[in-house]
Design an enzyme around this catalytic site. Structure first.
Site, PDB file in Angstrom:
ATOM      1  N   LYS A 259       0.854  -1.188   0.000  1.00  0.00           N
ATOM      2  CA  LYS A 259       0.000   0.000   0.000  1.00  0.00           C
ATOM      3  C   LYS A 259       0.891   1.239   0.000  1.00  0.00           C
ATOM      4  CE  LYS A 259      -3.411   2.927   1.331  1.00  0.00           C
ATOM      5  NZ  LYS A 259      -3.957   2.816   2.689  1.00  0.00           N
TER       6      LYS A 259
ATOM      7  N   ASP B 299     -12.933   1.141   3.579  1.00  0.00           N
ATOM      8  CA  ASP B 299     -12.170   1.884   4.583  1.00  0.00           C
ATOM      9  C   ASP B 299     -12.728   1.637   5.974  1.00  0.00           C
ATOM     10  OD1 ASP B 299      -9.917   3.339   5.140  1.00  0.00           O
ATOM     11  OD2 ASP B 299     -10.653   5.249   4.370  1.00  0.00           O
TER      12      ASP B 299
END
Length: 426
Positions: A203, A332
């Protein structure tokens, strides 16, 4: 002697074989085609789907009859933060908690996520390798949770969105091992260190963001050269890269560098959408949270950035969908309560998606993004990760927000109404 050994060994092998289980329901969803199949008959053995349809039912198999429910493959969330949440004093947590605290918090959140019907998640950013520890604990059966694809530390620049800023000098200073890297050499070192300690995806923070104290929301942070080096190094290890990216130029830079997905994508213009479509880059919208912010609980600078980005992100997501950009489901989770993941579906439909297309974002599309071919559909040879819901999700995706029955790897982990006449066991 050899005969005696054989007599001793064979019963042990047989005792460890899982009894075949037949899962029956009124109907099932063929997510690839967007069609209902009735009735649903799925045979499961040793954690995998053996057959679909009444023709392959073995004699003596245990039966789970779900009655008037709809069977689907287990759902996939490609953007979670299981080891985090916004409870209590989350602003100062990073300088108070240990990785073990995060992993234990993650165990609670992982169970909520699994019971909500999400049997696989891609977890995109956790300090201290807490997400890797959580993955290992789930795989070992110590705690209940979805299959995890962890990223370990997200990688970004000093003082950027992936750094932890706002403290006095010397407090919580970070380097490449913690994902904070400046320049190509440090970026490559950061990638290698995450992979060494268990990361299964990389990420990056290509741009600034909302939940950090840098001044902007969308400014590009990692340089083009740093992004390219990260993608190339990850690829050498067989890993994909997910890019947190709000701003337009950072989105384009990340796509050109070869990332697999843009996370959030709050300022996608027509050129960026066309570039993503041409490159096959996925957008992971994390859209439900745009309507779930509790501004009164946010520090004022963060609340101001959230208010700025919300209308931009909603229009950006609609633009990407209209342009035909590939969409993978991601929420998220942590910014809003874990377990509410399925509320993302209705937002996609509100953006103009058909329910079948929205459902594909969390099944076949997400599996493709994650690079896993053993899940995402109900078919022979796939993992026996299944859920059942009341009603027809091809008509109303909100039925996915209440999942009464969940199976992971052939084991029933949730049977809220004791629906089955038998269980695969736990």
């Amino acid at each position: 002697m050899s005969l005696l050994i054989a007599l001793l060994v064979v019963p042990i092998c047989i005792s460890h074989a899982q009894q075949p289980v037949v899962v029956r329901a009124a109907r099932m969803v063929d997510v690839a085609r967007g069609e209902l199949i009735a009735p649903a008959v799925v045979v499961v053995s040793n954690g995998k789907i053996v057959s679909v349809g009444s023709g392959g039912v073995p004699a003596g198999a245990r039966t789970i009859d779900l009655g008037d429910l709809t069977l689907l493959p287990g759902l996939i969330d490609a953007h979670t933060h299981l080891t985090a949440d916004m409870e209590g004093d989350w602003v100062t947590r990073s300088v108070k908690d240990l990785p073990a605290d995060a992993a234990l918090r993650g165990a609670r959140n992982a169970r909520k996520t699994l019971l909500a019907g999400f049997t696989t998640v891609r977890d995109v950013g956790a300090a201290g390798f807490a997400d890797v520890s959580l993955m290992k604990a789930i795989d070992a059966g110590f705690v209940e949770g979805p299959r995890m694809i962890p990223s370990a530390h997200a990688i970004g620049i000093t003082g950027g969105h992936c750094d932890d800023t706002g403290w006095a000098p010397g407090v919580n200073e970070r380097g490449p091992k913690d994902g904070v890297a400046d320049g190509v050499d440090e970026a490559v070192k950061a990638v290698r260190y995450q992979i060494k300690h268990g990361a299964k995806v990389i990420k990056v923070c290509a741009t600034a963001g909302v939940f950090s104290y840098d001044a902007t929301v969308g400014a590009q942070q990692l340089s083009d050269a740093e992004l390219q080096a990260i993608v190339q190094e990850a690829a050498r290890h067989g890993l994909k890269v997910a890019a947190h990216a709000h701003g337009t130029e950072g989105i384009k830079a990340a796509v050109r560098a070869g990332v697999a997905s843009i996370e959030h994508g709050s300022m996608i213009d027509d050129e960026a959408a066309e570039l993503m479509k041409r490159r096959g880059t996925y957008l992971v919208p994390t859209a439900y949270l745009l309507g779930a912010f509790k501004f009164e609980s946010l520090p004022p600078p963060i609340a101001a950035k959230a208010r700025q980005v919300i209308p931009l992100a909603r229009e950006s997501h609609r633009r990407a969908i209209r342009a035909g950009v590939k969409i993978a489901f991601g929420t998220d989770a942590a910014v809003y309560p874990h377990g509410d993941n399925a509320r993302e579906f209705a937002v996609y439909v509100g953006y103009g998606m058909r329910p079948a297309d929205a459902l594909r974002t969390a099944t076949v599309n997400a599996a493709d993004l994650l690079g896993v071919s053993d899940r995402g559909v109900i078919a022979p040879g796939k993992l026996a990760d299944l859920i059942a819901v009341r009603g027809n999700p091809l008509e109303d995706v909100r039925v996915l927000e209440q999942v009464p029955w969940v199976m992971k790897g052939g084991l029933v982990v949730k049977d809220a109404g004791k629906l089955g006449s038998g269980e695969a066991g736990r």
